[in-house]
Design an enzyme around this catalytic site. Structure first.
Site, short mmCIF file in Angstrom:
data_model
loop_
_atom_site.label_atom_id
_atom_site.label_comp_id
_atom_site.label_asym_id
_atom_site.label_seq_id
_atom_site.Cartn_x
_atom_site.Cartn_y
_atom_site.Cartn_z
N THR A 28 0.59 -9.85 -4.03
CA THR A 28 1.83 -9.39 -4.67
C THR A 28 3.05 -10.03 -4.01
O THR A 28 3.90 -10.62 -4.68
CB THR A 28 1.93 -7.85 -4.55
OG1 THR A 28 0.73 -7.28 -5.10
CG2 THR A 28 3.13 -7.30 -5.27
N LYS B 278 6.68 2.54 9.23
CA LYS B 278 8.07 2.09 9.00
C LYS B 278 9.03 2.84 9.91
O LYS B 278 9.95 2.26 10.49
CB LYS B 278 8.44 2.29 7.52
CG LYS B 278 7.59 1.44 6.57
CD LYS B 278 7.73 1.89 5.13
CE LYS B 278 6.82 1.10 4.20
NZ LYS B 278 6.68 1.67 2.86
N GLU C 97 12.27 -8.13 7.67
CA GLU C 97 13.08 -7.28 6.78
C GLU C 97 12.22 -6.57 5.73
O GLU C 97 12.49 -5.44 5.35
CB GLU C 97 14.14 -8.15 6.08
CG GLU C 97 15.12 -7.38 5.24
CD GLU C 97 15.93 -6.38 6.04
OE1 GLU C 97 16.80 -6.79 6.80
OE2 GLU C 97 15.67 -5.16 5.91
P1 NAP Z 1 -2.08 -8.05 -1.44
O1 NAP Z 1 -1.54 -8.13 -2.82
O2 NAP Z 1 -3.32 -7.29 -1.20
O3 NAP Z 1 -2.26 -9.55 -0.93
C1 NAP Z 1 -2.83 -9.85 0.30
C2 NAP Z 1 -3.05 -11.35 0.38
O4 NAP Z 1 -3.58 -11.66 1.65
C3 NAP Z 1 -4.03 -11.88 -0.67
O5 NAP Z 1 -3.58 -13.12 -1.15
C4 NAP Z 1 -5.32 -12.07 0.12
O6 NAP Z 1 -6.12 -13.13 -0.34
C5 NAP Z 1 -4.79 -12.40 1.49
N1 NAP Z 1 -5.71 -11.94 2.52
C6 NAP Z 1 -6.13 -10.69 2.75
N2 NAP Z 1 -6.99 -10.66 3.77
C7 NAP Z 1 -7.13 -11.94 4.17
C8 NAP Z 1 -7.91 -12.55 5.17
N3 NAP Z 1 -8.72 -11.83 5.94
N4 NAP Z 1 -7.79 -13.90 5.30
C9 NAP Z 1 -6.97 -14.62 4.50
N5 NAP Z 1 -6.22 -14.07 3.54
C10 NAP Z 1 -6.30 -12.75 3.38
O7 NAP Z 1 -0.99 -7.46 -0.42
P2 NAP Z 1 0.58 -7.40 -0.63
O8 NAP Z 1 0.91 -6.18 -1.41
O9 NAP Z 1 1.10 -8.70 -1.09
O10 NAP Z 1 1.06 -7.09 0.86
C11 NAP Z 1 1.17 -8.10 1.82
C12 NAP Z 1 1.93 -7.55 3.03
O11 NAP Z 1 3.21 -7.11 2.62
C13 NAP Z 1 1.28 -6.34 3.70
O12 NAP Z 1 1.53 -6.36 5.07
C14 NAP Z 1 2.01 -5.18 3.07
O13 NAP Z 1 2.00 -4.01 3.86
C15 NAP Z 1 3.39 -5.74 2.98
N6 NAP Z 1 4.27 -5.11 1.98
C16 NAP Z 1 3.86 -5.04 0.71
C17 NAP Z 1 4.71 -4.46 -0.23
C18 NAP Z 1 4.33 -4.40 -1.68
O14 NAP Z 1 5.13 -3.92 -2.49
N7 NAP Z 1 3.18 -4.87 -2.09
C19 NAP Z 1 5.95 -3.94 0.17
C20 NAP Z 1 6.33 -4.05 1.51
C21 NAP Z 1 5.48 -4.65 2.42
P3 NAP Z 1 -6.82 -13.15 -1.79
O15 NAP Z 1 -5.69 -13.06 -2.77
O16 NAP Z 1 -7.53 -14.44 -1.87
O17 NAP Z 1 -7.71 -11.95 -1.82
N1 HSE Z 2 2.62 1.72 -0.50
C1 HSE Z 2 3.97 1.45 -0.13
C2 HSE Z 2 4.90 2.40 -0.87
C3 HSE Z 2 4.28 -0.01 -0.44
O1 HSE Z 2 4.45 3.10 -1.78
O2 HSE Z 2 6.06 2.50 -0.54
C4 HSE Z 2 5.48 -0.52 0.29
O3 HSE Z 2 5.32 -0.47 1.65
#
Ligand code: NAP
Ligand code: HSE
Length: 428
Positions: free
Chosen positions: A14, A207, A131
């Site tokens: 994402t 957080k 951030e």
């Molecule tokens: P996500 O959609 O699950 O994507 C994770 C990515 O990391 C995928 O591309 C996955 O590869 C890759 N990955 C996972 N494990 C791996 C490994 N062992 N080796 C290599 N690549 C790996 O997660 P996300 O929502 O983008 O979140 C990413 C980070 O941002 C996290 O730390 C999360 O807490 C933070 N975050 C997310 C949000 C949000 O709204 N989503 C908000 C704030 C912070 P594949 O695609 O090939 O499976």
């Molecule tokens: N699961 C988290 C939330 C994503 O609902 O706020 C962002 O950290």
């Protein structure tokens, strides 16, 4: 114009795909703003064949995030995989060991290893920017670390998990029980792969631990947070709280007190007319209080591709512009180990209990509260349902210890049915 800033992006989910999209779409704007081109050299994820909705053909691919971090054509390692340990931490450490700057959205990693990573960064004259790790698109890290640097921070609080706020507001709006709304949120893809991270309050507590460190100059102390999730919040309590003029929120509060650092993440009541009380759906809100500035309220999207990538890009732009700064607002060696406050500041409490329909039952409850030193501010009794009547009580300010003492004594009176509920009412 200076030489380009070359990125290696690990994680193309994402957030990662969102970051690539902005870098492709806004490359002219970003280079105009920072005075240098920002380029992606290489990317990494688990599955190379996955369609991610962005064109990756011009970037080198690495299966291994550590190899990506070490590449000679990568100046900045952008960690968007997640997970407190494993490849995220290994690759971050590998980048720092080579003196490369790191941008991450990974609150779990920073909450558990923030101090060690900050020390590693400083030893290598590198920076870690994060951030996106707290409240997604809301620029709270820069607000606290830079905008309010001239203040002694007196309190940080807020709603930091959008999924929990969605569940709580949806329960109230639709009159549905927790289990139904949890299932609905899960079906809509609103919850983390491990939903306990959301509803157990862990994600929000990660957080809060980061914000506390920045606010109070302490080492990140996740273990010092008093933590309770929303799993036991009932529709009965949501309705009863509304009847008394409150909303229930999963609220994080951090405050330095004479008794040590108080860090709490728990369901609390807040006045429904307050900005926190008005917060609907998946939106986040952070309230910052400083001795000079007073109170600042930041509200916005805490998750999702666009908002989170927006925050990641702000860090990348900082690095491109040469804005550096200590990881937690001051040199890591100067961050002190927090002494956790062993008790919470006194507060008013909301109590809900079911009272047997017996003469003197209400008087007994009032006596028990009085004997525990708990003073009643407001009380409301509803009609009897078979043989019990719901009673709501709002107390004057008291301690959690006195409330627990009173609840234990109530259990022995034989006039209270089941376990009473006690929730803190936060002054906001
Ligand atoms: P996500 O959609 O699950 O994507 C994770 C990515 O990391 C995928 O591309 C996955 O590869 C890759 N990955 C996972 N494990 C791996 C490994 N062992 N080796 C290599 N690549 C790996 O997660 P996300 O929502 O983008 O979140 C990413 C980070 O941002 C996290 O730390 C999360 O807490 C933070 N975050 C997310 C949000 C949000 O709204 N989503 C908000 C704030 C912070 P594949 O695609 O090939 O499976
Ligand atoms: N699961 C988290 C939330 C994503 O609902 O706020 C962002 O950290």
């Amino acid at each position: 114009m200076s030489h380009p800033l070359r990125l290696g992006i690990a994680g193309l989910g994402t957030v990662g795909a969102g970051v690539v999209q902005i870098l492709r779409k806004q490359s002219e704007l970003l280079s105009a703003r920072t005075g240098r081109a920002i380029e992606i050299s290489a990317v990494s994820a688990r599955d190379r064949s996955k369609d991610r909705g962005v064109n990756l053909s011009s970037y080198a691919w690495e299966d291994d995030a550590v190899a990506l971090a070490k590449r000679d054509d990568v100046d900045v390692f952008v960690e968007l995989m997640g997970g407190e340990d494993g490849p995220a931490k290994d690759a971050t450490e590998a980048a720092l060991a080579l003196g490369k700057d790191v941008v991450t959205a990974n609150k779990a990693m920073l909450a558990m290893h923030g101090q060690a990573l900050a020390e590693a960064a400083e030893n290598a004259s590198a920076v870690i920017k994060y951030e996106a790790a707290v409240a997604g698109g809301i620029p709270v890290i820069k607000s606290l670390g830079e905008g309010l640097a001239g203040n002694e921070i007196t309190r940080v609080m807020g709603v930091m998990n959008g999924s929990c706020n969605y569940i709580l507001t949806r329960m109230q709006d639709a009159g549905l029980p927790y289990a139904d709304v949890f299932a609905e949120a899960d079906g809509l893809g609103y919850l983390e792969a491990d939903p306990a991270l959301d509803v157990g309050g862990i994600d929000a507590a990660h957080k809060l631990a980061i914000l506390s460190s920045l606010a109070f100059g302490t080492r990140v102390d996740f273990a010092g947070i008093e933590l309770e999730g929303i799993e036991r919040v009932s529709i009965e309590d949501i309705n009863a709280a509304a009847d008394m003029g409150y909303k229930i929120k999963l609220l994080g509060v951090a405050q330095m007190t004479g008794r040590g650092l108080e860090q709490r993440m728990q369901p609390c009541l807040v006045p429904e007319t307050s900005p926190l009380g008005q917060l609907q759906g998946g939106t986040n809100m952070i309230v910052l209080e400083g001795d000079a500035v007073g109170q600042i309220v930041l509200r916005g999207p805490g998750a999702g591709a666009g908002p989170t990538a927006s925050a990641v890009l702000s860090d990348i732009c900082d690095i491109a512009r040469g804005y550096r700064g200590a990881v937690f607002g001051q040199p890591a060696a100067g961050l002190v180990a927090a002494t956790p406050a062993l008790s919470q500041r006194p507060a008013a409490y909301y109590l809900r209990l079911a009272l047997h329909d017996k003469p003197g039952a209400l008087a007994k409850v009032a006596t028990v509260l009085g004997e525990a030193g708990v003073s009643i501010d407001r009380m409301r009794q509803y009609g009897h349902d078979e043989n019990a009547a719901p009673v709501l009580i709002v107390t004057h300010k008291t301690t959690r210890a006195d409330i627990d003492h009173a609840l234990a004594a109530m259990g022995k009176t034989a006039v209270v049915d089941g376990d009473p509920v006690a929730l803190r009412i936060e002054e906001v």
